[in-house]
Design a protein around this motif. Structure first.
Motif, PDB file in Angstrom:
ATOM      1  N   SER A  68       0.817  -1.221   0.000  1.00 50.35           N
ATOM      2  CA  SER A  68       0.000   0.000   0.000  1.00 50.35           C
ATOM      3  C   SER A  68       0.850   1.270   0.000  1.00 50.35           C
ATOM      4  N   MET A  69       1.991   1.254   0.695  1.00 49.47           N
ATOM      5  CA  MET A  69       2.846   2.447   0.739  1.00 49.47           C
ATOM      6  C   MET A  69       3.483   2.712  -0.622  1.00 49.47           C
ATOM      7  N   VAL A  70       3.908   1.651  -1.283  1.00 46.66           N
ATOM      8  CA  VAL A  70       4.514   1.801  -2.615  1.00 46.66           C
ATOM      9  C   VAL A  70       3.455   2.253  -3.613  1.00 46.66           C
ATOM     10  N   GLN A  71       2.261   1.670  -3.504  1.00 46.66           N
ATOM     11  CA  GLN A  71       1.149   2.088  -4.357  1.00 46.66           C
ATOM     12  C   GLN A  71       0.877   3.582  -4.199  1.00 46.66           C
ATOM     13  N   ALA A  72       0.757   4.001  -2.951  1.00 43.94           N
ATOM     14  CA  ALA A  72       0.424   5.395  -2.664  1.00 43.94           C
ATOM     15  C   ALA A  72       1.480   6.341  -3.225  1.00 43.94           C
ATOM     16  N   ALA A  73       2.758   5.971  -3.079  1.00 49.84           N
ATOM     17  CA  ALA A  73       3.842   6.816  -3.576  1.00 49.84           C
ATOM     18  C   ALA A  73       3.757   6.971  -5.089  1.00 49.84           C
ATOM     19  N   LEU A  74       3.469   5.873  -5.775  1.00 45.98           N
ATOM     20  CA  LEU A  74       3.391   5.905  -7.238  1.00 45.98           C
ATOM     21  C   LEU A  74       2.174   6.698  -7.695  1.00 45.98           C
ATOM     22  N   GLU A  75       1.033   6.453  -7.079  1.00 50.18           N
ATOM     23  CA  GLU A  75      -0.197   7.128  -7.498  1.00 50.18           C
ATOM     24  C   GLU A  75      -0.142   8.630  -7.204  1.00 50.18           C
ATOM     25  N   THR A  76       0.431   8.989  -6.056  1.00 46.88           N
ATOM     26  CA  THR A  76       0.547  10.413  -5.698  1.00 46.88           C
ATOM     27  C   THR A  76       1.439  11.144  -6.697  1.00 46.88           C
ATOM     28  N   ALA A  77       2.567  10.537  -7.022  1.00 44.60           N
ATOM     29  CA  ALA A  77       3.507  11.163  -7.961  1.00 44.60           C
ATOM     30  C   ALA A  77       2.865  11.323  -9.333  1.00 44.60           C
ATOM     31  N   CYS A  78       2.135  10.305  -9.789  1.00 47.59           N
ATOM     32  CA  CYS A  78       1.487  10.383 -11.098  1.00 47.59           C
ATOM     33  C   CYS A  78       0.370  11.426 -11.103  1.00 47.59           C
ATOM     34  N   ARG A  79      -0.337  11.515  -9.985  1.00 48.88           N
ATOM     35  CA  ARG A  79      -1.393  12.523  -9.878  1.00 48.88           C
ATOM     36  C   ARG A  79      -0.793  13.924  -9.968  1.00 48.88           C
ATOM     37  N   ASP A  80       0.342  14.142  -9.305  1.00 46.53           N
ATOM     38  CA  ASP A  80       1.004  15.445  -9.364  1.00 46.53           C
ATOM     39  C   ASP A  80       1.473  15.776 -10.781  1.00 46.53           C
ATOM     40  N   LEU A  81       1.877  14.722 -11.519  1.00 45.86           N
ATOM     41  CA  LEU A  81       2.346  14.914 -12.896  1.00 45.86           C
ATOM     42  C   LEU A  81       1.197  14.923 -13.899  1.00 45.86           C
ATOM     43  N   LYS A  82      -0.034  14.704 -13.388  1.00 50.98           N
ATOM     44  CA  LYS A  82      -1.229  14.624 -14.246  1.00 50.98           C
ATOM     45  C   LYS A  82      -1.090  13.523 -15.303  1.00 50.98           C
ATOM     46  N   ILE A  83      -0.598  12.371 -14.837  1.00 46.80           N
ATOM     47  CA  ILE A  83      -0.392  11.207 -15.702  1.00 46.80           C
ATOM     48  C   ILE A  83      -1.310  10.078 -15.231  1.00 46.80           C
ATOM     49  N   PRO A  84      -2.051   9.438 -16.139  1.00 47.84           N
ATOM     50  CA  PRO A  84      -2.934   8.332 -15.728  1.00 47.84           C
ATOM     51  C   PRO A  84      -2.143   7.169 -15.148  1.00 47.84           C
ATOM     52  N   CYS A  85      -2.635   6.637 -14.046  1.00 52.44           N
ATOM     53  CA  CYS A  85      -1.949   5.558 -13.332  1.00 52.44           C
ATOM     54  C   CYS A  85      -3.004   4.541 -12.904  1.00 52.44           C
ATOM     55  N   VAL A  86      -2.912   3.327 -13.433  1.00 56.03           N
ATOM     56  CA  VAL A  86      -3.968   2.330 -13.227  1.00 56.03           C
ATOM     57  C   VAL A  86      -3.395   1.051 -12.640  1.00 56.03           C
ATOM     58  N   SER A  87      -4.058   0.549 -11.603  1.00 59.51           N
ATOM     59  CA  SER A  87      -3.687  -0.736 -11.009  1.00 59.51           C
ATOM     60  C   SER A  87      -4.393  -1.861 -11.750  1.00 59.51           C
ATOM     61  N   VAL A  88      -3.643  -2.891 -12.124  1.00 60.99           N
ATOM     62  CA  VAL A  88      -4.223  -4.045 -12.795  1.00 60.99           C
ATOM     63  C   VAL A  88      -4.958  -4.941 -11.798  1.00 60.99           C
ATOM     64  N   LEU A  89      -4.382  -5.118 -10.612  1.00 54.23           N
ATOM     65  CA  LEU A  89      -4.904  -6.086  -9.657  1.00 54.23           C
ATOM     66  C   LEU A  89      -5.919  -5.530  -8.673  1.00 54.23           C
ATOM     67  N   GLN A  90      -5.790  -4.250  -8.297  1.00 51.63           N
ATOM     68  CA  GLN A  90      -6.566  -3.725  -7.185  1.00 51.63           C
ATOM     69  C   GLN A  90      -8.082  -3.845  -7.350  1.00 51.63           C
ATOM     70  N   PRO A  91      -8.646  -3.523  -8.526  1.00 51.81           N
ATOM     71  CA  PRO A  91     -10.108  -3.670  -8.653  1.00 51.81           C
ATOM     72  C   PRO A  91     -10.569  -5.113  -8.432  1.00 51.81           C
ATOM     73  N   ILE A  92      -9.778  -6.075  -8.916  1.00 53.36           N
ATOM     74  CA  ILE A  92     -10.135  -7.486  -8.747  1.00 53.36           C
ATOM     75  C   ILE A  92      -9.997  -7.896  -7.288  1.00 53.36           C
ATOM     76  N   VAL A  93      -8.889  -7.482  -6.658  1.00 54.45           N
ATOM     77  CA  VAL A  93      -8.659  -7.822  -5.253  1.00 54.45           C
ATOM     78  C   VAL A  93      -9.757  -7.234  -4.373  1.00 54.45           C
ATOM     79  N   ASN A  94     -10.133  -5.981  -4.643  1.00 51.30           N
ATOM     80  CA  ASN A  94     -11.182  -5.336  -3.845  1.00 51.30           C
ATOM     81  C   ASN A  94     -12.521  -6.064  -3.982  1.00 51.30           C
TER      82      ASN A  94
END
Length: 272
Positions: A68-94
């Motif tokens: 979760s910490m690595v996910q958050a770091a990647l998603e936050t950075a991409c959000r700041d750069l306004k770059i789409p960032c999609v998890s392949v596994l998370q929707p299925i896991v949830n």
């Protein structure tokens, strides 16, 4: 032709995210993709290094990361750069979490655990390599599947794919003027499957093969009438022994293997 940068981030080998990316990209035309694969990413420090590259080559980020910490770091950075960032596994896991009513375990590379299934795949691959192109017919009965076909019907690559799925696959070539091994006709355990191909397509493939090998093309090996006879003789043999027949003319290795796996499973279910 539009060129895009695709950043694939994985906490394991990157095999899963790569497969998903390619399966998705084939749905679009006129796109040239420059892939950047980042594997074994398991710390925020590694994410920071990747983000610098993403900043220089902005594009689309696809990831398979469970921490979760690595996910958050990647998603936050991409959000700041306004770059789409999609998890392949998370929707299925949830969704599975809600369906099963329990929390999952954040295990990076969990699908690559060296368990009994892993060693079974290794054993299957070892069997495939030892029973390629008619080798070791004495132990042919130990196979799960035996593929029979004329030259250039994708027997070897299909067997290798099956071996990677844990299926012990052997293949036996049909060579004009040569008898098939008698062991093939007394098998009790394996499912024997015949592979065939459109003669015109087969001639094209064989000619290309001879060209690569710098060999003479004035041979029955690429004569249309002789190749047609080869195919017809093979089909008659398959039918005579009631072996399932798969025409691989317009099938990829993966599609052929998927059909074989279905036939194998149906046979196993019918025997239980």
């Amino acid at each position: 032709m539009k060129t895009i940068h695709l950043h694939l981030v994985s906490d394991s080998t990157g095999e899963t995210v790569s497969h998903v990316a390619r399966a998705s990209l084939v749905q679009f035309d006129d796109i040239e993709v420059e892939e950047h694969l980042w594997s074994m990413v398991r710390s925020e420090r590694q994410v920071a290094e990747i983000v610098e590259n993403i900043r220089e080559k902005p594009g689309f980020v696809l990831y398979t990361v469970v921490d979760s910490m690595v996910q958050a770091a990647l998603e936050t950075a991409c959000r700041d750069l306004k770059i789409p960032c999609v998890s392949v596994l998370q929707p299925i896991v949830n969704t599975l979490r809600g369906f099963l009513g329990q929390e999952g375990h954040a295990r990076p590379g969990g699908q690559h655990v060296m368990d009994a299934e892993y060693f079974s795949r290794i054993a299957a691959m070892d069997y495939v390599l030892g029973h390629d192109d008619g080798q070791s017919v004495q132990t042919l009965n130990d196979a799960d599947v035996v593929l029979v076909g004329v030259s250039r019907t994708s027997k070897t690559p299909t067997c290798i794919y099956l071996g990677n799925r844990g299926i012990r696959a052997a293949n036996v070539p049909m060579v004009p003027g040569s008898d098939l091994p008698p062991e093939l006709f007394v098998l009790e355990g394996p499912l024997v499957i015949g592979l065939t191909k459109d003669p015109k397509r087969l001639v094209e493939i064989r000619k290309q093969r001879l060209k690569i090998l710098n060999q003479n093309q004035d041979t029955d090996y690429v004569d249309f009438e002789m190749v047609t006879k080869e195919i017809n003789d093979a089909r008659r043999l398959f039918s005579r022994h009631n072996w399932p027949i798969i025409n691989v003319s317009r099938k990829s290795i993966e599609e052929t293997a998927a059909t074989i796996i279905q036939l194998h499973l149906r046979r196993e279910e019918g025997e239980t």
